[in-house]
Motif scaffolding. Sequence first.
Motif, PDB file in Angstrom:
ATOM      1  N   LEU A 111       0.828  -1.203   0.000  1.00  0.00           N
ATOM      2  CA  LEU A 111       0.000   0.000   0.000  1.00  0.00           C
ATOM      3  C   LEU A 111       0.864   1.256   0.000  1.00  0.00           C
ATOM      4  CD1 LEU A 111      -2.769  -0.941   2.608  1.00  0.00           C
ATOM      5  CD2 LEU A 111      -2.966  -0.925   0.113  1.00  0.00           C
ATOM      6  N   LEU A 112       0.481   2.232  -0.816  1.00  0.00           N
ATOM      7  CA  LEU A 112       1.111   3.544  -0.805  1.00  0.00           C
ATOM      8  C   LEU A 112       0.282   4.445   0.090  1.00  0.00           C
ATOM      9  CD1 LEU A 112       3.086   5.711  -1.898  1.00  0.00           C
ATOM     10  CD2 LEU A 112       1.477   6.067  -3.776  1.00  0.00           C
ATOM     11  N   LEU A 113       0.919   5.018   1.114  1.00  0.00           N
ATOM     12  CA  LEU A 113       0.227   5.843   2.092  1.00  0.00           C
ATOM     13  C   LEU A 113       0.881   7.208   2.186  1.00  0.00           C
ATOM     14  CD1 LEU A 113       0.753   2.743   3.676  1.00  0.00           C
ATOM     15  CD2 LEU A 113      -1.320   3.638   4.724  1.00  0.00           C
ATOM     16  N   SER A 126       3.483  14.679   6.853  1.00  0.00           N
ATOM     17  CA  SER A 126       4.859  15.046   6.522  1.00  0.00           C
ATOM     18  C   SER A 126       5.598  13.943   5.792  1.00  0.00           C
ATOM     19  CB  SER A 126       5.628  15.418   7.796  1.00  0.00           C
ATOM     20  OG  SER A 126       5.639  14.333   8.708  1.00  0.00           O
ATOM     21  N   GLY A 127       4.941  13.317   4.835  1.00  0.00           N
ATOM     22  CA  GLY A 127       5.643  12.328   4.035  1.00  0.00           C
ATOM     23  C   GLY A 127       4.714  11.289   3.451  1.00  0.00           C
ATOM     24  N   PHE A 128       5.306  10.398   2.645  1.00  0.00           N
ATOM     25  CA  PHE A 128       4.543   9.290   2.070  1.00  0.00           C
ATOM     26  C   PHE A 128       5.458   8.076   2.019  1.00  0.00           C
ATOM     27  CE2 PHE A 128       6.245  11.989  -1.288  1.00  0.00           C
ATOM     28  CZ  PHE A 128       6.870  11.103  -2.160  1.00  0.00           C
ATOM     29  N   TRP A 129       4.871   6.895   1.941  1.00  0.00           N
ATOM     30  CA  TRP A 129       5.656   5.673   2.043  1.00  0.00           C
ATOM     31  C   TRP A 129       4.855   4.490   1.511  1.00  0.00           C
ATOM     32  CZ3 TRP A 129       3.083   8.213   5.814  1.00  0.00           C
ATOM     33  CH2 TRP A 129       2.125   7.504   6.563  1.00  0.00           C
ATOM     34  N   VAL A 130       5.568   3.408   1.220  1.00  0.00           N
ATOM     35  CA  VAL A 130       4.960   2.125   0.907  1.00  0.00           C
ATOM     36  C   VAL A 130       5.120   1.236   2.126  1.00  0.00           C
ATOM     37  CG1 VAL A 130       5.191   0.005  -0.450  1.00  0.00           C
ATOM     38  CG2 VAL A 130       5.180   2.221  -1.592  1.00  0.00           C
ATOM     39  N   SER A 142       9.493   8.341   1.909  1.00  0.00           N
ATOM     40  CA  SER A 142       9.816   9.502   1.085  1.00  0.00           C
ATOM     41  C   SER A 142      11.039  10.272   1.579  1.00  0.00           C
ATOM     42  CB  SER A 142       8.606  10.441   1.008  1.00  0.00           C
ATOM     43  OG  SER A 142       8.229  10.912   2.300  1.00  0.00           O
ATOM     44  N   ARG A 143      11.256  10.337   2.876  1.00  0.00           N
ATOM     45  CA  ARG A 143      12.406  11.077   3.397  1.00  0.00           C
ATOM     46  C   ARG A 143      13.720  10.527   2.839  1.00  0.00           C
ATOM     47  NH1 ARG A 143      13.527  14.317   7.939  1.00  0.00           N
ATOM     48  NH2 ARG A 143      11.357  14.176   8.613  1.00  0.00           N
ATOM     49  N   ASN A 144      13.733   9.244   2.491  1.00  0.00           N
ATOM     50  CA  ASN A 144      14.957   8.615   2.007  1.00  0.00           C
ATOM     51  C   ASN A 144      15.094   8.631   0.488  1.00  0.00           C
ATOM     52  OD1 ASN A 144      15.506   7.904   4.712  1.00  0.00           O
ATOM     53  ND2 ASN A 144      14.300   6.032   4.509  1.00  0.00           N
ATOM     54  N   VAL A 145      14.080   9.155  -0.211  1.00  0.00           N
ATOM     55  CA  VAL A 145      14.135   9.151  -1.678  1.00  0.00           C
ATOM     56  C   VAL A 145      13.807  10.539  -2.245  1.00  0.00           C
ATOM     57  CG1 VAL A 145      13.579   6.696  -1.890  1.00  0.00           C
ATOM     58  CG2 VAL A 145      11.719   8.372  -1.814  1.00  0.00           C
ATOM     59  N   ALA A 146      14.048  11.580  -1.464  1.00  0.00           N
ATOM     60  CA  ALA A 146      13.740  12.943  -1.917  1.00  0.00           C
ATOM     61  C   ALA A 146      14.566  13.296  -3.147  1.00  0.00           C
ATOM     62  CB  ALA A 146      14.017  13.941  -0.797  1.00  0.00           C
ATOM     63  N   PRO A 147      13.994  14.028  -4.103  1.00  0.00           N
ATOM     64  CA  PRO A 147      14.765  14.434  -5.280  1.00  0.00           C
ATOM     65  C   PRO A 147      15.838  15.452  -4.921  1.00  0.00           C
ATOM     66  CG  PRO A 147      12.595  15.445  -5.304  1.00  0.00           C
ATOM     67  CD  PRO A 147      12.595  14.460  -4.174  1.00  0.00           C
ATOM     68  N   ILE A 178       9.418  21.869  -6.243  1.00  0.00           N
ATOM     69  CA  ILE A 178      10.013  20.823  -7.074  1.00  0.00           C
ATOM     70  C   ILE A 178       8.963  19.758  -7.330  1.00  0.00           C
ATOM     71  CG2 ILE A 178      11.773  19.003  -7.166  1.00  0.00           C
ATOM     72  CD1 ILE A 178      13.512  20.799  -5.361  1.00  0.00           C
ATOM     73  N   TRP A 179       8.838  19.365  -8.609  1.00  0.00           N
ATOM     74  CA  TRP A 179       7.928  18.292  -9.000  1.00  0.00           C
ATOM     75  C   TRP A 179       8.759  17.114  -9.496  1.00  0.00           C
ATOM     76  CZ3 TRP A 179       2.625  18.283  -8.525  1.00  0.00           C
ATOM     77  CH2 TRP A 179       2.041  19.508  -8.185  1.00  0.00           C
ATOM     78  N   ALA A 180       8.416  15.920  -9.046  1.00  0.00           N
ATOM     79  CA  ALA A 180       9.180  14.734  -9.427  1.00  0.00           C
ATOM     80  C   ALA A 180       8.244  13.562  -9.667  1.00  0.00           C
ATOM     81  CB  ALA A 180      10.192  14.381  -8.337  1.00  0.00           C
ATOM     82  N   VAL A 181       8.626  12.725 -10.635  1.00  0.00           N
ATOM     83  CA  VAL A 181       7.954  11.447 -10.862  1.00  0.00           C
ATOM     84  C   VAL A 181       8.793  10.364 -10.208  1.00  0.00           C
ATOM     85  CG1 VAL A 181       7.259   9.745 -12.583  1.00  0.00           C
ATOM     86  CG2 VAL A 181       6.829  12.166 -12.991  1.00  0.00           C
ATOM     87  N   HIS A 182       8.152   9.547  -9.356  1.00  0.00           N
ATOM     88  CA  HIS A 182       8.838   8.496  -8.617  1.00  0.00           C
ATOM     89  C   HIS A 182       8.383   7.117  -9.091  1.00  0.00           C
ATOM     90  CE1 HIS A 182      10.392  11.131  -5.254  1.00  0.00           C
ATOM     91  NE2 HIS A 182       9.437  11.909  -5.748  1.00  0.00           N
ATOM     92  N   ASP A 183       9.292   6.167  -9.034  1.00  0.00           N
ATOM     93  CA  ASP A 183       8.988   4.760  -9.281  1.00  0.00           C
ATOM     94  C   ASP A 183       8.356   4.203  -8.007  1.00  0.00           C
ATOM     95  OD1 ASP A 183       8.995   2.013  -9.614  1.00  0.00           O
ATOM     96  OD2 ASP A 183      11.009   1.916 -10.437  1.00  0.00           O
ATOM     97  N   THR A 184       7.125   3.682  -8.108  1.00  0.00           N
ATOM     98  CA  THR A 184       6.459   3.220  -6.887  1.00  0.00           C
ATOM     99  C   THR A 184       7.093   1.951  -6.321  1.00  0.00           C
ATOM    100  OG1 THR A 184       4.816   2.020  -8.212  1.00  0.00           O
ATOM    101  CG2 THR A 184       4.244   4.251  -7.494  1.00  0.00           C
ATOM    102  N   ALA A 185       7.884   1.233  -7.115  1.00  0.00           N
ATOM    103  CA  ALA A 185       8.526   0.025  -6.601  1.00  0.00           C
ATOM    104  C   ALA A 185       9.658   0.356  -5.639  1.00  0.00           C
ATOM    105  CB  ALA A 185       9.055  -0.832  -7.756  1.00  0.00           C
ATOM    106  N   THR A 186      10.406   1.406  -5.944  1.00  0.00           N
ATOM    107  CA  THR A 186      11.572   1.766  -5.134  1.00  0.00           C
ATOM    108  C   THR A 186      11.442   3.127  -4.462  1.00  0.00           C
ATOM    109  OG1 THR A 186      12.681   2.834  -7.001  1.00  0.00           O
ATOM    110  CG2 THR A 186      13.041   0.466  -6.704  1.00  0.00           C
ATOM    111  N   GLY A 187      10.524   3.951  -4.939  1.00  0.00           N
ATOM    112  CA  GLY A 187      10.394   5.315  -4.438  1.00  0.00           C
ATOM    113  C   GLY A 187      11.359   6.296  -5.071  1.00  0.00           C
TER     114      GLY A 187
END
Length: 457
Positions: A256-258, A262-266, A272-277, A313-322
């Motif tokens: 699940l993507l939640l 202050s963030g989002f995660w699977v 998200s804190r670990n995959v910020a652009p 900043i706008w970014a497209v993320h891979d939902t498998a890895t973030g």
Amino acid sequence: MSTQGRRRRRIMRMALAAGAGGTALLLVLTMCGSDTDSSAADAPSRPTTKSSPAPAAQLAVPPSYATGQRWEIPDASPEQALARASGLLAHLERLPKGRFRMRTLDVSTGQPGWSGHPWQPPTAIDSSVSDAPGGAAAGRFPRLLSVAREGREFFVAWSFGRTSGDHLTSDTFVVLDVYDALSGARRRVELPWSGAPTVSGSGPGILITDGRTRNAVVDPLSGETARVPENALAHPRGCTGCRRLTEVRAVTDKGLLLSGESGFWVKGGWYSRNVAPSGADPASGTPTSVAPGLLLAKWRPAKKRKDARTHEIWAVHDTATGKPIAQTRCHKPAIEPGEFPRAVVSPNGGYLVAGHLAFDLERRKAHCFEQSDGSRQLLLATVGDTGTAYGATSARSVADALAGGGVPVQLEVPRPVPQPLAPQVRIPQFEVAGVGVFSWTDSKDRLHLLGHPRRLP
């Protein structure tokens, strides 16, 4: 020969003389049975989807599409679903007594595919609830979406209301009619639900949510339903803000993507804190739109950056890895929109557009189309496999651009220079298999869908 035998032979001769239409009727009569049976053998209804040299009212389309060839659905439902791998388009046909039938069409040829058995949606309890159809809610259709899992594609018609005619009962349900996109085999899932639901299919499961703590996931392969208890959302360690405003956004291949304050995660995966652009404040990520395998998110620049107060900043993320695939910077708008544009991905997954944003995912490049003061005049609505995107300037919204509002525009995402089109040109709703699908509404308020192939080079 017995009288019964002669009567049977006479009926068969009449059916053969009637041609394809009579044969189709016999097939329908012999296939009537359980609603859960495969409807792949249900004969397609030719009159609902037709091909002809030119539409009754010629529609102006971009010059890259051929006007001499096209197919047409003359009375389409307000929503359609697309199985991108198979190139099938699904739409609903309204039948007497409040019933509906799912029909399909091959986008590349315009030929009808399978059509399902008629079915009855639940009775709507409130016309404001998710545009729910049925019963007294005349003019309303079930909603449509598509979903893919383990290499198989499905069409889903969903509605919300009471499943019986008793208006005194308080029991309400989300009803899903799930069809295998290739065969037409249908499965009905009824889930007790109170309050307005949101149903989406951007991942390998069908997500039903109230936007907060009540969530369920339906497996399109088996029809099994899994409720998601509030205490199973698994907030990331150390993220106190994630426990506030927690929301399930989508189903991904990894879980699940939640999102929280202050963030989002699977769940059980990345945070998200670990995959910020690059250049972003790691604690500022906000997901805005989800597409299969992809997530579009908005971030604040790091506090020490000079543009921290003026840009985002706008970014497209891979939902498998973030991990971010591509990113761009935009001025902050003077007023935040109430709803962000939906992310639209090309059928081959190489390009993504969302309002004033365009992403070339193969080259990992992105573009923001805006004025120097941060105003956003260009809104992109569709993009094809070649990277050609269509939108409009001075449109109120993407929906307005698709309906003919604003000044139509075409651009190539790899070389993003917008080119204005003639004011009367209608932009495609989507493009797949080299065919652009356009819509227009006639004087009787009937929606028409037109398919125009791209011109050969």
